[in-house]
Design a protein around this motif. Sequence first.
Motif, PDB file in Angstrom:
ATOM      1  N   LEU A   1     -26.080  42.015  84.154  1.00 24.06           N
ATOM      2  CA  LEU A   1     -25.262  42.551  85.210  1.00 24.06           C
ATOM      3  C   LEU A   1     -24.429  41.487  85.807  1.00 24.06           C
ATOM      4  O   LEU A   1     -23.560  41.778  86.334  1.00 24.06           O
ATOM      5  CB  LEU A   1     -26.379  43.067  86.267  1.00 24.06           C
ATOM      6  CG  LEU A   1     -27.474  44.285  85.846  1.00 24.06           C
ATOM      7  CD1 LEU A   1     -28.081  44.478  87.077  1.00 24.06           C
ATOM      8  CD2 LEU A   1     -26.424  45.316  85.387  1.00 24.06           C
TER       9      LEU A   1
ATOM     10  N   SER B   1     -27.970  36.810  77.474  1.00 24.78           N
ATOM     11  CA  SER B   1     -27.377  37.752  78.062  1.00 24.78           C
ATOM     12  C   SER B   1     -25.953  37.432  78.073  1.00 24.78           C
ATOM     13  O   SER B   1     -25.106  38.516  78.101  1.00 24.78           O
ATOM     14  CB  SER B   1     -27.801  38.097  79.444  1.00 24.78           C
ATOM     15  OG  SER B   1     -27.286  37.032  80.486  1.00 24.78           O
TER      16      SER B   1
ATOM     17  N   LEU C   1     -17.778  49.213  88.850  1.00 23.61           N
ATOM     18  CA  LEU C   1     -18.824  49.792  88.981  1.00 23.61           C
ATOM     19  C   LEU C   1     -18.498  51.352  89.123  1.00 23.61           C
ATOM     20  O   LEU C   1     -18.547  52.282  88.459  1.00 23.61           O
ATOM     21  CB  LEU C   1     -19.867  49.597  89.692  1.00 23.61           C
ATOM     22  CG  LEU C   1     -21.327  50.274  89.661  1.00 23.61           C
ATOM     23  CD1 LEU C   1     -21.879  50.481  88.508  1.00 23.61           C
ATOM     24  CD2 LEU C   1     -22.061  49.867  90.912  1.00 23.61           C
TER      25      LEU C   1
ATOM     26  N   GLN D   1     -18.010  44.259  81.920  1.00 25.63           N
ATOM     27  CA  GLN D   1     -19.151  44.954  82.810  1.00 25.63           C
ATOM     28  C   GLN D   1     -19.521  46.389  82.267  1.00 25.63           C
ATOM     29  O   GLN D   1     -20.813  46.578  82.382  1.00 25.63           O
ATOM     30  CB  GLN D   1     -18.323  45.197  84.267  1.00 25.63           C
ATOM     31  CG  GLN D   1     -19.365  45.648  85.154  1.00 25.63           C
ATOM     32  CD  GLN D   1     -18.587  45.966  86.697  1.00 25.63           C
ATOM     33  OE1 GLN D   1     -17.623  46.019  86.931  1.00 25.63           O
ATOM     34  NE2 GLN D   1     -19.284  46.453  87.767  1.00 25.63           N
TER      35      GLN D   1
ATOM     36  N   ALA E   1     -21.977  45.468  79.662  1.00 24.78           N
ATOM     37  CA  ALA E   1     -23.229  44.880  80.399  1.00 24.78           C
ATOM     38  C   ALA E   1     -24.250  46.332  80.883  1.00 24.78           C
ATOM     39  O   ALA E   1     -25.223  46.307  80.903  1.00 24.78           O
ATOM     40  CB  ALA E   1     -22.921  44.171  81.560  1.00 24.78           C
ATOM     41  N   LEU E   2     -23.281  47.194  81.462  1.00 26.58           N
ATOM     42  CA  LEU E   2     -23.975  48.446  81.935  1.00 26.58           C
ATOM     43  C   LEU E   2     -24.779  49.110  80.804  1.00 26.58           C
ATOM     44  O   LEU E   2     -25.817  49.540  81.008  1.00 26.58           O
ATOM     45  CB  LEU E   2     -23.071  49.463  82.831  1.00 26.58           C
ATOM     46  CG  LEU E   2     -22.602  48.701  84.173  1.00 26.58           C
ATOM     47  CD1 LEU E   2     -21.527  49.799  84.733  1.00 26.58           C
ATOM     48  CD2 LEU E   2     -23.749  48.752  85.255  1.00 26.58           C
TER      49      LEU E   2
ATOM     50  N   PHE F   1     -27.524  47.215  79.820  1.00 25.63           N
ATOM     51  CA  PHE F   1     -28.779  47.143  80.825  1.00 25.63           C
ATOM     52  C   PHE F   1     -29.613  48.166  80.597  1.00 25.63           C
ATOM     53  O   PHE F   1     -30.715  48.340  80.656  1.00 25.63           O
ATOM     54  CB  PHE F   1     -28.092  46.849  82.136  1.00 25.63           C
ATOM     55  CG  PHE F   1     -29.294  47.096  83.349  1.00 25.63           C
ATOM     56  CD1 PHE F   1     -29.929  46.150  83.664  1.00 25.63           C
ATOM     57  CD2 PHE F   1     -29.268  48.288  83.919  1.00 25.63           C
ATOM     58  CE1 PHE F   1     -30.807  46.366  84.545  1.00 25.63           C
ATOM     59  CE2 PHE F   1     -30.241  48.395  85.036  1.00 25.63           C
ATOM     60  CZ  PHE F   1     -30.922  47.426  85.512  1.00 25.63           C
TER      61      PHE F   1
END
Length: 422
Positions: free
Chosen positions: A90, A140, A232, A362, A365-366, A369
């Motif tokens: 994140l 990560s 986001l 991002q 990463a989402l 995650f």
Amino acid sequence: MLPSKHQGLRQNASSCLGEVMEQTHEFLQKGTLAFQRTNQALFLGGFASFSLLYVVQPLLPLFSQDFGITATQSSLALSVSTLTLALGMLVTGPLSDALGRKPMMLVALWSATLFSLLAPLMPTWEGLLLMRALSGLALSGLVAVAMSYLGEEMEPSHLGLAMGLYISGNSLGGMSGRLLSGFVVEVSSWMWALAIQALLAGLATLLFWCWLPSSKHFHARPWSIANVLGGLRLHLRDAGLPWLFAEAFLLMGSFVALFNYIGYRLLQPPYDWSPAWIGLLSLAYLSGTYSATKAGAMADRWGRQRVFWPSILIMLLGLGLTLSSQLWAILLGLLLYSYGFFAGHSLASSWVSSRAHQARGQASALYLFSYYLGSSVAGTLAGLFWQAGHWKGVVLFIAVLLIAALLIALRLSTLPQPQPNR
């Protein structure tokens, strides 16, 4: 200005820093040296990352013996790494949008290698857990960024193949990490198993550094809370990305649930397998090493919409075979399940990269995650179904996850595919 011959020497000297890409702004094309080196580098990066992550899985009983801890405490050696990996993405995903892809991945791999080398030197269990947590956090930085790099640098028509090769490196790394540590502890200690795996990861990182071209199409996005929240909102408003994040949760959750509890079944009569034989089940990942690349190439040819949902049907078929009492059917089911899972993960990963035109780090990463969150949540919940109905209960739980994943995949197949925003 340097004479031209000096410029040539300087370019040759910098080739080990990844400057194998032609000095143009063309995207990486299949059949070129840069395309080959890029895929080799990211294959090794994925291999190193997941071998370091999963090397401890066969060593958990030894940790219990040497540190005088319970099995639940011993399992923290793996779960603490996956937790910090998930949380770290994140941060490292958006951070790579500001700092760059290759620098972030290099720092991640070198740091993870260092922490993994320090882990067997820790005199206490808490010290070992700290090194494992830091290693997962460091990793990560590669896991969250590699897909973004491919999405930016690859020719769109070859992205599926490139993503498949990267995912196959992930599967082979996870498998080899488990197998290598199992073999090493037969003749030595768990400390040497961790150290040898870390040294191999360091060699892979050196080759990664030499072979991976620097980004040519990266555009820095200043890091700020506003940009993170803006990215986001952008991703969650997309017609496809939230569904792909859900697929990551469902597919990885079902995969971990299957391999977590199939071992419990095979330890019981009439199979009575030993823990060593249970560890060899990771060889089923080899089918995923092939399918990830194959599915990517098929998607480049026919489109992800036509290839993605059949991969989930293959997982359902494999799951059904594990209900048989015949050992050959169970093992075939595991092979098919792995084949479908890694194909689906490869396709969903490349789909995220193609849909996210902004803040790609991002978006990746989402996705990841959600992927590791599914591993934690579904892997734990499946235990309740094991207690209630043994293997049939676990199969029922996994089937529900896969049916939900199939319905989402069918919905994704109806969405218009955005044109690459190059």
